[in-house]
Design an enzyme around this catalytic site. Structure first.
Site, PDB file in Angstrom:
ATOM      1  N   LEU A 114      51.258  38.131  44.095  1.00  0.00           N
ATOM      2  CA  LEU A 114      50.154  38.817  44.770  1.00  0.00           C
ATOM      3  C   LEU A 114      50.304  38.623  46.273  1.00  0.00           C
ATOM      4  O   LEU A 114      50.609  37.514  46.736  1.00  0.00           O
ATOM      5  CB  LEU A 114      48.805  38.234  44.327  1.00  0.00           C
ATOM      6  CG  LEU A 114      48.136  38.806  43.080  1.00  0.00           C
ATOM      7  CD1 LEU A 114      46.876  38.002  42.764  1.00  0.00           C
ATOM      8  CD2 LEU A 114      47.792  40.272  43.255  1.00  0.00           C
ATOM      9  N   ASP A 115      50.083  39.682  47.052  1.00  0.00           N
ATOM     10  CA  ASP A 115      50.099  39.554  48.506  1.00  0.00           C
ATOM     11  C   ASP A 115      49.077  38.504  48.939  1.00  0.00           C
ATOM     12  O   ASP A 115      48.039  38.323  48.277  1.00  0.00           O
ATOM     13  CB  ASP A 115      49.728  40.884  49.163  1.00  0.00           C
ATOM     14  CG  ASP A 115      50.821  41.930  49.004  1.00  0.00           C
ATOM     15  OD1 ASP A 115      51.971  41.548  48.742  1.00  0.00           O
ATOM     16  OD2 ASP A 115      50.503  43.129  49.160  1.00  0.00           O
ATOM     17  N   PRO A 116      49.334  37.809  50.051  1.00  0.00           N
ATOM     18  CA  PRO A 116      48.368  36.805  50.524  1.00  0.00           C
ATOM     19  C   PRO A 116      46.945  37.343  50.689  1.00  0.00           C
ATOM     20  O   PRO A 116      45.986  36.640  50.375  1.00  0.00           O
ATOM     21  CB  PRO A 116      48.955  36.372  51.874  1.00  0.00           C
ATOM     22  CG  PRO A 116      50.432  36.543  51.693  1.00  0.00           C
ATOM     23  CD  PRO A 116      50.570  37.796  50.852  1.00  0.00           C
TER      24      PRO A 116
ATOM     25  N   ALA B 124      45.522  39.589  48.956  1.00  0.00           N
ATOM     26  CA  ALA B 124      44.976  40.003  47.667  1.00  0.00           C
ATOM     27  C   ALA B 124      44.415  38.806  46.902  1.00  0.00           C
ATOM     28  O   ALA B 124      44.774  37.659  47.144  1.00  0.00           O
ATOM     29  CB  ALA B 124      46.056  40.685  46.845  1.00  0.00           C
TER      30      ALA B 124
END
Length: 282
Positions: free
Chosen positions: A36-38, A40
């Protein structure tokens, strides 16, 4: 100790940091499925111990997201954490957006963000982007099962529900949907609500997990995440398989959950009526 933690990662934290917190709590190797992107938040399945070996068998890779797209600008990262590269005055109506969504359902070709973990010439895209290297990631074929607009959440922002397969970049969907509407957009918020068999409702927040005095209560038995039929071996049969004597026979082929009496041993595969264990977690 083997199993999975259905971890709910908070926004503003890297996936690696979140997994590190689980590793520290159990003091054993851990791995995760689907970064997951930071910025997100949401479902981040973490494999504890040898359970990480089973990620390849979690074939139900369907993922669900709730996302917000902010229209009228584009950044280098395709989200609101990046540097603005361009702006525009046109903010599409919900009718325009809904009319464009059909082109993004099914199997589509998508160009990943430059700031991503995709490799270009053997190097991660985000590393090249940070070095100022000019490049365009190769397009990838991905699948979007459902993509619809929930409604407007601000003067220039809309919320969406997205259900897709692995490899889909929600930031790229924001960019491409906006382009189809004659506009620009970035991802402004993202929550992953499901990843395969792991869903948001049954997850544990990272803070709650870290503060728990008995974190093992959140451990999901590895066999509970697999949908294969079970094969139960006696101790004598299991010992023979361990010694390379593959004389356990079954009429069915394919993959199986393999148990030695009541203990889960791993995933086996039957071919030509003969069972072999492919991946051990015992």
């Amino acid at each position: 100790m083997n199993g999975f933690i259905n971890l709910l990662k908070p926004a503003g934290m890297s996936s690696a940091y979140a997994v590190g917190a689980v590793k520290k709590k159990f003091n054993m190797p851990c791995g995760h499925m689907g970064t997951l992107d930071p910025m997100a938040e949401g479902v981040l399945p973490v494999g504890v111990g040898r359970a990480s070996r089973l990620f390849q068998y979690l074939t139900e890779k369907r993922k669900s997201y709730k996302a917000r797209f902010k229209f009228g600008l584009i950044t280098d990262t395709l989200d609101t954490t990046g540097v603005t590269e361009n702006t525009c005055a046109h903010i599409p109506s919900q009718e325009e957006i809904e009319g464009a969504l059909g082109a993004f359902k099914g199997v589509i070709e998508q160009i990943p963000p430059r700031y991503s973990a995709k490799c270009v010439g053997g190097k991660r895209g985000y590393k090249l982007a940070r070095q100022g290297v000019d490049f365009t990631p190769a397009p990838a074929r991905v699948e979007v099962f459902d993509f619809y607009c929930i409604g407007k959440t601000g003067e220039d922002e809309y919320e969406f529900n997205i259900e897709c397969g692995g490899g889909v970049y929600i930031r790229s969907l924001a960019r491409d949907l906006a382009a189809a509407c004659g506009s620009l957009a970035v991802m402004s918020a993202l929550t992953r609500t499901r990843s395969g068999v792991f869903d948001y409702e049954s997850g544990v927040k990272l803070e709650e997990f870290v503060q728990s005095i008995s974190p093992e209560k959140y451990l999901i038995p590895p066999q509970n995440t697999l949908s294969y039929e079970s094969v139960v071996l006696s101790k004598a049969q299991a010992e023979r398989i361990l010694n390379g004597i593959f004389d356990y026979r079954t009429e069915k082929g394919g993959l199986f959950k393999v148990f030695c009496e009541e203990e889960f041993w791993g995933v086996g595969e039957a071919a030509g009526g003969i069972l072999k264990i492919k991946t051990y977690v015992r």
